[in-house]
Design a protein around this motif. Structure first.
Motif, PDB file in Angstrom:
ATOM      1  N   PHE A  12      -2.141  -7.129  -6.162  1.00 48.06           N
ATOM      2  CA  PHE A  12      -2.628  -6.206  -5.133  1.00 48.06           C
ATOM      3  C   PHE A  12      -3.261  -4.974  -5.769  1.00 48.06           C
ATOM      4  CE2 PHE A  12      -1.693  -2.506  -2.371  1.00 48.06           C
ATOM      5  CZ  PHE A  12      -2.430  -2.872  -1.258  1.00 48.06           C
ATOM      6  N   GLU A  13      -2.590  -4.408  -6.772  1.00 47.03           N
ATOM      7  CA  GLU A  13      -3.112  -3.208  -7.430  1.00 47.03           C
ATOM      8  C   GLU A  13      -4.378  -3.514  -8.220  1.00 47.03           C
ATOM      9  OE1 GLU A  13       0.433  -1.732  -9.467  1.00 47.03           O
ATOM     10  OE2 GLU A  13       0.569  -0.182  -7.910  1.00 47.03           O
ATOM     11  N   MET A  28       9.108   2.888  11.537  1.00 49.27           N
ATOM     12  CA  MET A  28       9.036   2.087  12.761  1.00 49.27           C
ATOM     13  C   MET A  28       8.207   0.804  12.582  1.00 49.27           C
ATOM     14  SD  MET A  28      10.991   3.571  14.917  1.00 49.27           S
ATOM     15  CE  MET A  28      12.016   4.047  13.509  1.00 49.27           C
ATOM     16  N   THR A  29       7.302   0.810  11.629  1.00 50.25           N
ATOM     17  CA  THR A  29       6.564  -0.421  11.332  1.00 50.25           C
ATOM     18  C   THR A  29       7.513  -1.468  10.759  1.00 50.25           C
ATOM     19  OG1 THR A  29       4.523   0.810  10.908  1.00 50.25           O
ATOM     20  CG2 THR A  29       4.653  -1.416  10.022  1.00 50.25           C
ATOM     21  N   MET A  84       0.835  -1.202   0.000  1.00 44.64           N
ATOM     22  CA  MET A  84       0.000   0.000   0.000  1.00 44.64           C
ATOM     23  C   MET A  84       0.870   1.252   0.000  1.00 44.64           C
ATOM     24  SD  MET A  84      -2.960   1.346  -0.129  1.00 44.64           S
ATOM     25  CE  MET A  84      -4.220   0.153   0.341  1.00 44.64           C
ATOM     26  N   LYS A  85       1.955   1.188   0.745  1.00 49.27           N
ATOM     27  CA  LYS A  85       2.871   2.335   0.793  1.00 49.27           C
ATOM     28  C   LYS A  85       3.467   2.609  -0.590  1.00 49.27           C
ATOM     29  CE  LYS A  85       6.811   2.125   3.151  1.00 49.27           C
ATOM     30  NZ  LYS A  85       7.786   2.117   4.277  1.00 49.27           N
ATOM     31  N   GLU A  86       3.861   1.555  -1.285  1.00 51.64           N
ATOM     32  CA  GLU A  86       4.421   1.708  -2.628  1.00 51.64           C
ATOM     33  C   GLU A  86       3.346   2.168  -3.617  1.00 51.64           C
ATOM     34  OE1 GLU A  86       7.072   1.556  -5.912  1.00 51.64           O
ATOM     35  OE2 GLU A  86       7.252   1.915  -3.755  1.00 51.64           O
ATOM     36  N   HIS A  87       2.151   1.647  -3.485  1.00 54.61           N
ATOM     37  CA  HIS A  87       1.046   2.053  -4.357  1.00 54.61           C
ATOM     38  C   HIS A  87       0.748   3.546  -4.205  1.00 54.61           C
ATOM     39  CE1 HIS A  87      -2.859   2.059  -6.354  1.00 54.61           C
ATOM     40  NE2 HIS A  87      -3.376   2.624  -5.274  1.00 54.61           N
TER      41      HIS A  87
END
Length: 370
Positions: free
Chosen positions: A322-323, A259-260, A155-158
């Motif tokens: 995912f996308e 931190m995740t 999700m972060k990359e998307h």
């Protein structure tokens, strides 16, 4: 460590004792059952003297027939309360879904940790089902965390790529350059010792314990880090040993450090050491297991540790899938919003029609009284 925590750890060793909530929807019921069983001396002795394989095979559950009457009575009460709780939750879910009947398999899944055919008394089958369900569910504890992290990273990359799409070429280049700079800054850290290796433990011995590395003694180290003094290093005590290594890679409030990701790295380290050291797979490290591990080649001459940035979290194919799923979810949401808008417009038209009919019906009365 209280008795209830010890009992849960023995029956279900896949969950750390320091976790107050296992995440299971029947967590409270599980803990209350074990807590009351441990009040019976006979069962408590059997619990602490039965190995994990015998517990899984149902031998411990059979000891329920020998517990005191007052404990059985309390267990009956707990089961009735749990059955009522589940029924209330299922009814609430049905109401929330417009009164539609739930899928029969989904319904039975809610009750699989007890014998729902007998909602009144707690029997041997109930304890056996509770142990089996909790063991199976919690064996997936780490797996679920890894899956959640993978989704987080994708999700972060998307979102990063979607952000770039909305920029002009000049700003997009600047953003890409900034991203690469942050990535390189994060990767620029001191050497990471192999988790659980002699070098890593000696660093803890020196930096955290304040002792001379030349005086490193595995037995003393074990006792120092068995912080609750129960004769084992549990998963939380083990994870605490990796703090110094993680601090080399992750610092709070820096853009390049997530931190995740740090917590995922901690989990990877813990899993690795447990796989190497925990020979009986009870997710506890005994002194004997620990000392045996210090004689292995992996402890004395370990390979370099592959950190999270060196080990891809997901594949290109997983990211593509995912996308596609996100696009489908977005499309479904748009369709739902469109359908709701049409329903709203139709209701407004019907209301206008009703208002017009009402006005027509009221018109003769107005003329009559005029």
């Amino acid at each position: 460590m209280n008795k209830s925590s010890v009992g849960i750890y023995i029956i279900v060793p896949k969950v750390p004792v320091s976790i107050k909530d296992t995440g299971l929807h029947y967590d409270r019921y599980l803990r209350e059952v074990i807590d009351f069983l441990e009040k019976d001396q006979h069962f408590r002795e059997k619990l602490h003297n039965t190995d994990m394989e015998d517990i899984k095979q149902g031998k411990l559950a059979k000891e329920l027939d020998f517990v005191g009457h007052h404990v059985r009575t309390k267990l009956d009460e707990l089961k009735r309360q749990e059955v009522n709780r589940l029924r209330t939750l299922i009814k609430a879910k049905q109401d929330a879904e417009g009164g539609h009947e739930m899928n029969h398999k989904v319904l039975l899944k809610q009750f699989e940790y007890m014998n729902h055919m007998n909602p009144h008394t707690f029997e041997v089958e109930d304890l056996d089902k509770l142990i089996q369900s909790a063991t199976n569910d919690l064996e997936n504890y780490d797996k679920k965390r890894h899956e959640e992290f993978k989704r987080y990273e994708m999700m972060k990359e998307h979102e990063r790529k979607e952000h770039l799409k909305n920029l002009d070429e000049e700003h997009r280049k600047d953003e890409e350059q900034h991203y690469e700079e942050l990535r390189k800054k994060h990767a620029d850290h001191p050497k990471i010792n192999h988790p659980g290796s002699q070098d890593q433990l000696k660093e803890v011995w020196k930096e955290s314990d304040g002792l001379d590395p030349n005086d490193f003694d595995p037995k003393t180290f074990f006792k120092l880090h068995d912080t609750n003094g129960d004769g084992y290093i549990d998963e939380q005590e083990l994870e605490a040993l990796f703090t110094k290594e993680l601090e080399k890679m992750y610092r709070p409030n820096l853009d390049e450090d997530d931190m995740t990701e740090m917590e995922e790295e901690r989990l990877r380290m813990r899993e690795h050491v447990m796989n190497e050291v925990d020979t009986n797979k009870d997710r506890l490290v005994s002194l004997e297991e620990f000392l045996m591990s210090t004689n292995k080649k992996e402890f004395l001459e370990p390979d370099s540790w592959e950190t999270l940035e060196q080990a891809p979290t997901y594949t290109d194919e997983e990211m593509k899938l995912f996308e596609e799923q996100l696009a489908q979810e977005e499309s479904n949401l748009k369709q739902k919003n469109s359908d709701l808008q049409k329903q709203k417009e139709e209701l407004e038209r019907q209301q206008e029609k009703l208002n017009a009919q009402k006005a027509e019906l009221q018109a003769p009365f107005h003329l009559q009284f005029c």
